[in-house]
Design a protein around this motif. Structure first.
Motif, short mmCIF file in Angstrom:
data_model
loop_
_atom_site.label_atom_id
_atom_site.label_comp_id
_atom_site.label_asym_id
_atom_site.label_seq_id
_atom_site.Cartn_x
_atom_site.Cartn_y
_atom_site.Cartn_z
N MET B 1 0.81 14.21 -63.37
CA MET B 1 1.58 13.36 -64.26
C MET B 1 2.53 12.49 -63.47
O MET B 1 3.06 12.90 -62.46
CB MET B 1 2.40 14.25 -65.18
CG MET B 1 2.01 14.16 -66.59
SD MET B 1 0.52 15.01 -67.09
CE MET B 1 0.64 16.59 -66.40
N ARG B 13 7.52 17.56 -61.59
CA ARG B 13 6.08 17.67 -61.38
C ARG B 13 5.31 18.15 -62.60
O ARG B 13 4.25 17.66 -62.90
CB ARG B 13 5.81 18.62 -60.22
CG ARG B 13 5.68 17.86 -58.94
CD ARG B 13 5.22 18.77 -57.87
NE ARG B 13 5.32 18.04 -56.61
CZ ARG B 13 5.62 18.60 -55.47
NH1 ARG B 13 5.87 19.88 -55.40
NH2 ARG B 13 5.67 17.89 -54.38
N ASP B 14 5.86 19.15 -63.27
CA ASP B 14 5.12 19.71 -64.38
C ASP B 14 5.43 19.03 -65.71
O ASP B 14 4.88 19.39 -66.73
CB ASP B 14 5.39 21.21 -64.49
CG ASP B 14 4.84 21.92 -63.27
OD1 ASP B 14 5.48 22.83 -62.77
OD2 ASP B 14 3.76 21.50 -62.79
N ARG B 36 5.01 10.31 -48.99
CA ARG B 36 4.50 11.24 -49.97
C ARG B 36 3.27 10.65 -50.68
O ARG B 36 2.30 11.33 -50.96
CB ARG B 36 5.59 11.55 -50.99
CG ARG B 36 5.20 12.67 -51.91
CD ARG B 36 6.32 12.99 -52.88
NE ARG B 36 5.77 13.78 -53.95
CZ ARG B 36 5.15 13.26 -54.99
NH1 ARG B 36 5.04 11.96 -55.10
NH2 ARG B 36 4.64 14.03 -55.93
N ARG B 38 1.12 8.89 -49.48
CA ARG B 38 -0.08 8.93 -48.65
C ARG B 38 -0.72 10.31 -48.61
O ARG B 38 -1.75 10.49 -48.00
CB ARG B 38 0.27 8.50 -47.22
CG ARG B 38 0.57 7.02 -47.14
CD ARG B 38 0.58 6.54 -45.73
NE ARG B 38 1.01 5.15 -45.70
CZ ARG B 38 2.26 4.79 -45.45
NH1 ARG B 38 3.17 5.69 -45.17
NH2 ARG B 38 2.59 3.52 -45.45
N THR B 39 -0.08 11.28 -49.17
CA THR B 39 -0.60 12.64 -49.02
C THR B 39 -1.54 13.10 -50.11
O THR B 39 -2.34 13.98 -49.89
CB THR B 39 0.55 13.65 -48.90
OG1 THR B 39 1.34 13.55 -50.10
CG2 THR B 39 1.42 13.39 -47.69
N SER B 40 -1.46 12.57 -51.28
CA SER B 40 -2.29 13.16 -52.32
C SER B 40 -2.88 12.18 -53.32
O SER B 40 -3.71 12.56 -54.12
CB SER B 40 -1.46 14.19 -53.10
OG SER B 40 -0.36 13.56 -53.67
N ARG B 41 -2.46 10.98 -53.28
CA ARG B 41 -2.92 10.09 -54.34
C ARG B 41 -4.21 9.37 -53.97
O ARG B 41 -4.43 9.05 -52.81
CB ARG B 41 -1.83 9.06 -54.65
CG ARG B 41 -0.66 9.69 -55.37
CD ARG B 41 0.40 8.69 -55.61
NE ARG B 41 1.07 8.34 -54.38
CZ ARG B 41 2.25 7.76 -54.34
NH1 ARG B 41 2.89 7.49 -55.46
NH2 ARG B 41 2.80 7.44 -53.20
N TYR B 66 -4.24 10.76 -59.28
CA TYR B 66 -4.51 11.84 -58.34
C TYR B 66 -5.99 12.19 -58.30
O TYR B 66 -6.80 11.61 -59.01
CB TYR B 66 -3.66 13.06 -58.70
CG TYR B 66 -2.19 12.78 -58.54
CD1 TYR B 66 -1.62 12.74 -57.28
CD2 TYR B 66 -1.40 12.52 -59.65
CE1 TYR B 66 -0.28 12.46 -57.13
CE2 TYR B 66 -0.06 12.24 -59.50
CZ TYR B 66 0.50 12.21 -58.24
OH TYR B 66 1.82 11.93 -58.08
N GLN B 67 -6.28 13.17 -57.47
CA GLN B 67 -7.66 13.61 -57.27
C GLN B 67 -8.33 14.05 -58.58
O GLN B 67 -7.66 14.51 -59.48
CB GLN B 67 -7.66 14.78 -56.30
CG GLN B 67 -7.06 14.46 -54.96
CD GLN B 67 -8.11 14.11 -53.95
OE1 GLN B 67 -9.08 14.81 -53.83
NE2 GLN B 67 -7.91 13.04 -53.23
N GLY B 68 -9.63 13.91 -58.63
CA GLY B 68 -10.38 14.36 -59.80
C GLY B 68 -10.89 13.18 -60.62
O GLY B 68 -10.99 12.07 -60.12
N ASN B 223 -13.77 11.73 -56.29
CA ASN B 223 -12.86 11.24 -57.32
C ASN B 223 -13.55 10.16 -58.15
O ASN B 223 -14.34 9.39 -57.61
CB ASN B 223 -11.62 10.64 -56.68
CG ASN B 223 -11.02 11.62 -55.70
OD1 ASN B 223 -10.50 12.65 -56.09
ND2 ASN B 223 -11.15 11.32 -54.42
#
Lengths: 310, 345
Positions: B1, B13-14, B36, B38-41, B66-68, B223
Motif C-alpha cells: 500500500m 506499512r500496513d 528505499r 530502489r530496494t523493492s519497487r 510492488y512485486q506481484g 511481475n
C-alpha cells in the motif's frame, strides 16, 4: 517421529525466517526484487552487443525493404518506369541526331532530367516521408519502441532499408535504359566503353535517394503532414531555384547531382563537350550530399528522441 | 500500500492507502527515500502528468507498485493507457518522473530486455504470420534467428496458438490477435509484463490462456501490471489494484484494505450456517455490526469495520460452537469498491 519432529521444527524455523524477512518489506513486496530471469526453459540469452545490433539492423532493414517493395505505390512506380522505357525505344526507332555521342547524351538527359528531377525526387518524398510515419500511422512503432533498440538504430536501419529499396527500384530501369542506348554507336563494345556514364548516373541516383530520403524523413519527424511542405520544397527549391541559374542554384541538391554526374564523366574523359553544371569536382558534390544526409539524419534523431508518437 | 507523493514510513506499512484527488503537492524526496525506492519497487512515479494539448491524460500521479500482479482499473478514458504508455516510455511525461525496475523509462531502450509490453491497439504487420511477427520482434530485440524462432514458437504454443501460428495475421480473429500480442510480450521471458487491456475481445479459450500466463508468471516471481476496464477480469488475477479515473489515481492497495477505509459504506458478509439464529444472538451488541438479515442458509451481516469483524468472527463461532460452511462477501469485489469510489454510491 523424531525425524518428523525435526522436519516440522525446520519448517517452523524456515517459516519464521520468511516472516521476519517479509516483516521488513512493504505489503505486496513478498518477492525479491531481482526476479529470476530465464525461468522458462525456452528463454535464450541475448547475444553479445555487436551481434545483437547486427541482428536488429538486418531485421529492420529487411522489414523496411519488404514494406516498401511490396507496397501498392511501388507497383504503380514500377509500371510507370516500365512505360518510360518507351522513350529510349522511340529514340532508337527515330534517332533525332546522328552526331557522335548523341545516344549517350539522350541517356544522360533521360536520367538527369526525367528520372532525377521529375520522378526520383517525388518518389523520395513519398517513401522518405513515410519511413517513420508509416509505422506511426499503422501503430506498429509501439512494438519497435518497446524493444531494446535505440531510436537512432530505428532511424538508421529503416533509412538504410529505404535507400536500398528505392535505389533498386530505379537502378534497374536506369540499367535497362543504358543497355538500350549505349550500344547504339559502338555495338556491344559500347556497353563497356561507356560504363562511366552508367556508373555516374547510378551514383547520382544514389546521391539523390540518400540525401532527399534523409531530408524528407527529417521533415516527417518534425511535422504531422510532411507531404505539403515536401511538395513546396520539390517545386520551389529543387525545381525552380535549380533552374534559375547562378550561384543560388548551387545550394540545391539537384545541382549537386548534376555536377556529380557531369563532372564525374568529364573527369574520366578528356573531352566531353560543354559542362554547364560541373564547375567543381564530383567528389565535392558527393560530399555535399553525404553531409546533407548526415545532418538530416541527426536532426531526425534528435527530434524523435524528444517526441511522443501517441 | 502506498501513499501519494512520497514513500511510506514504516509505521504506515500496513495501513491501506487512500489518496484524495485534491491532496497537496508532493514533497521532495530525500536520498533515503530514493535508496528505499530502489530496494523493492517495480514501479514508482512522482508528480507524473501528461497533457495532450489542452486535454489532461494523467494528473500529478505519485505512486509505487510492488512485486506481484497489479491491476490498473478504470473506465474507458480514465487514463490507464496514458499511464501505461508513460511507464513503457512510449510517450514522454509532461511533468514528473516514472521509474520502472529501478530505471528511468524515457529513452532507455535497454530496459526492454526485462520488460514485455502488450499494447492496447490492434495493430500488426498483418502480412506476416503469427510466428513471423513474434520472431521478427525478437530479432529486433537482438536475438539470433534460430533462438528467436524457437522462443516465438514456444510463446505462441503457451497461448494455444500452435496450430495457427503459420497463418497470416490478417486472417486471425480478434481473440487470436490478442494472444499474438501477449505472445510477443512474454516471448523473451521478461521480469515485468505490462499488459494494456489484454482480455478485451478475447474468446473464452484466449481469456483462460492469457489468465493462466499471468498466473504462471506471478508464480515464477515475475511481475505483471495489467489494465482493464472490466473489474471482474482483474479480480480473478489479483487483489492488488490501482483505481484510476479522469487522470487521477483514486486509490491503491488491496481491495479489502480499500474497503476498510470506506467506513461509511457498509461491508456485507454472508455467513452460511445451519444455526443462523444462534449466530445472530451472538453477534447482537457487537459494535461493528450495522445490520443482520436472515437468509435461507445463513446470515447477511453488514459491518462498518470488516477487518475487526473478520478478526472477531472465528472467536465468536468457536466460543458459541456454531458450525459454518462458507464465509463470503458478496459486495467485496472491485465493482462495488470502484462504483463507490468513483460515483460515491
Amino acid at each position: 517421529m523424531v525425524k518428523g519432529d525435526k522436519s516440522g521444527k525446520a519448517r517452523v524455523e524456515k517459516k519464521k525466517e520468511v516472516e521476519e524477512e517479509d516483516a521488513g518489506r512493504p505489503v505486496g513486496a513478498q518477492l525479491p526484487v531481482a526476479a529470476p530471469s530465464g525461468t522458462r526453459a525456452s528463454a535464450r540469452p541475448l547475444p553479445p552487443k555487436t551481434r545483437a545490433i547486427t541482428n536488429r539492423g538486418l531485421t529492420l532493414i529487411w522489414l523496411t525493404m519488404r514494406t516498401i517493395l511490396f507496397d501498392k505505390k511501388t507497383i504503380l512506380v514500377i509500371i510507370m518506369l516500365l512505360a518510360l522505357l518507351a522513350i529510349p525505344a522511340k529514340w532508337l526507332s527515330e534517332p533525332p541526331s546522328d552526331e557522335e555521342g548523341a545516344a549517350l547524351q539522350a541517356f544522360l538527359m533521360i536520367v538527369v532530367i526525367l528520372y532525377l528531377q521529375f520522378i526520383v525526387l517525388y518518389v523520395c518524398l513519398l517513401y522518405g516521408s513515410s519511413i517513420i510515419t508509416s509505422e506511426v500511422e499503422d501503430r506498429t512503432l509501439t512494438y519497435l519502441l518497446s524493444r531494446p533498440i535505440t531510436k537512432l538504430e530505428i532511424i538508421l536501419f529503416k533509412y538504410i532499408g529505404y535507400v536500398i529499396s528505392v535505389f533498386l527500384l530505379f537502378a534497374l530501369p536506369t540499367i535497362l535504359n543504358y543497355l538500350m542506348l549505349a550500344p547504339y554507336e559502338d555495338g556491344a563494345s559500347g556497353l563497356s566503353k561507356n560504363a562511366d556514364f552508367l556508373a555516374f548516373c547510378l551514383g547520382g541516383m544514389f546521391m539523390g535517394i540518400m540525401a532527399w530520403g534523409a531530408f524528407f524523413m527529417m521533415l516527417a519527424t518534425m511535422v504531422k503532414n510532411p507531404l505539403m511542405p515536401g511538395l513546396v520544397y520539390c517545386l520551389f527549391w529543387e525545381s525552380l531555384i535549380t533552374n534559375i541559374g547562378g550561384n543560388i542554384s548551387k545550394v540545391t541538391l539537384t545541382y549537386q547531382i548534376r555536377t556529380f554526374i557531369v563532372s564525374g564523366i568529364s573527369e574520366t574523359r578528356s573531352a566531353f563537350g560543354d559542362n554547364p553544371w560541373g564547375d567543381y569536382p564530383s567528389w565535392q558534390a558527393f560530399t555535399a550530399a553525404i553531409v546533407m544526409a548526415i545532418v538530416c539524419l541527426l536532426i531526425a534523431w534528435q527530434v524523435m528522441k524528444g517526441k511522443d508518437f501517441h | 500500500m502506498t501513499a501519494q507523493g512520497r514513500p511510506q514510513q514504516d509505521k504506515d506499512r500496513d495501513a491501506p492507502s487512500w489518496q484524495h484527488p485534491f491532496q497537496p503537492e508532493a514533497k521532495a524526496w530525500t536520498q533515503a527515500d530514493y535508496e528505499r525506492a530502489r530496494t523493492s519497487r517495480i514501479l514508482w512515479a512522482m508528480g507524473l502528468s501528461k497533457w495532450y494539448g489542452m486535454v489532461m491524460g494523467l494528473n500529478n500521479v505519485s505512486i509505487e507498485m510492488y512485486q506481484g500482479v497489479t491491476g490498473l482499473i478504470g473506465p474507458n478514458g480514465a487514463g490507464k493507457s496514458t499511464f501505461i504508455k508513460l511507464m513503457t516510455g512510449q510517450i514522454r511525461p509532461s511533468k514528473g518522473e516514472v521509474f520502472v525496475l529501478e530505471q528511468k523509462v524515457w529513452n532507455n531502450p535497454q530496459l526492454f530486455e526485462r520488460i514485455g509490453y502488450c499494447p492496447e491497439q490492434d495493430s500488426f504487420y498483418s502480412w506476416m504470420t503469427g510466428l513471423e511477427f513474434v520472431s521478427t520482434l525478437l530479432r529486433i530485440s537482438g536475438y539470433e534467428k534460430k533462438d528467436a524462432e524457437y522462443m516465438a514458437e514456444e510463446s505462441l504454443r503457451i497461448l494455444d496458438m500452435g496450430d495457427s501460428m503459420d497463418r497470416k495475421i490478417s486472417g486471425y480473429s480478434k481473440g487470436m490477435r490478442q494472444r499474438v500480442k501477449v505472445a510477443q510480450a512474454i516471448a523473451h521471458d521478461p521480469d515485468l509484463l505490462i499488459l494494456d487491456e489484454p482480455l478485451s475481445g478475447t474468446d473464452p479459450v484466449g481469456r483462460v490462456r492469457i489468465m493462466n500466463v499471468i498466473k504462471e508468471m506471478s508464480k515464477k516471481g515475475k511481475n505483471v501490471i495489467i489494465s482493464s476496464h472490466v473489474l471482474h477480469d482483474v479480480e480473478r488475477l489479483t487483489r492488488n489494484v490501482v483505481l484510476i479515473n479522469k487522470g487521477w489515481i483514486i486509490a491503491q492497495g488491496d481491495v479489502h484494505a480499500i474497503r476498510g477505509l470506506i467506513d461509511s459504506h457498509p461491508h456485507i458478509v454472508r455467513v452460511k450456517t445451519r444455526e443462523a439464529r444462534k449466530l445472530a444472538r451472538a453477534l447482537s451488541g457487537n459494535e461493528t455490526i450495522v445490520s443482520i438479515e436472515f437468509e435461507p442458509d445463513g446470515l447477511l451481516v453488514k459491518t462498518r469495520k470488516p477487518d475487526v469483524f473478520y478478526a472477531e468472527l472465528p472467536k465468536i463461532l468457536t466460543e458459541n460452537e456454531i458450525p459454518f460452511t462458507e464465509l463470503t462477501s458478496p459486495d467485496d469485489n472491485l465493482d462495488a469498491v470502484f462504483k463507490y469510489l468513483v460515483e460515491g454510491g
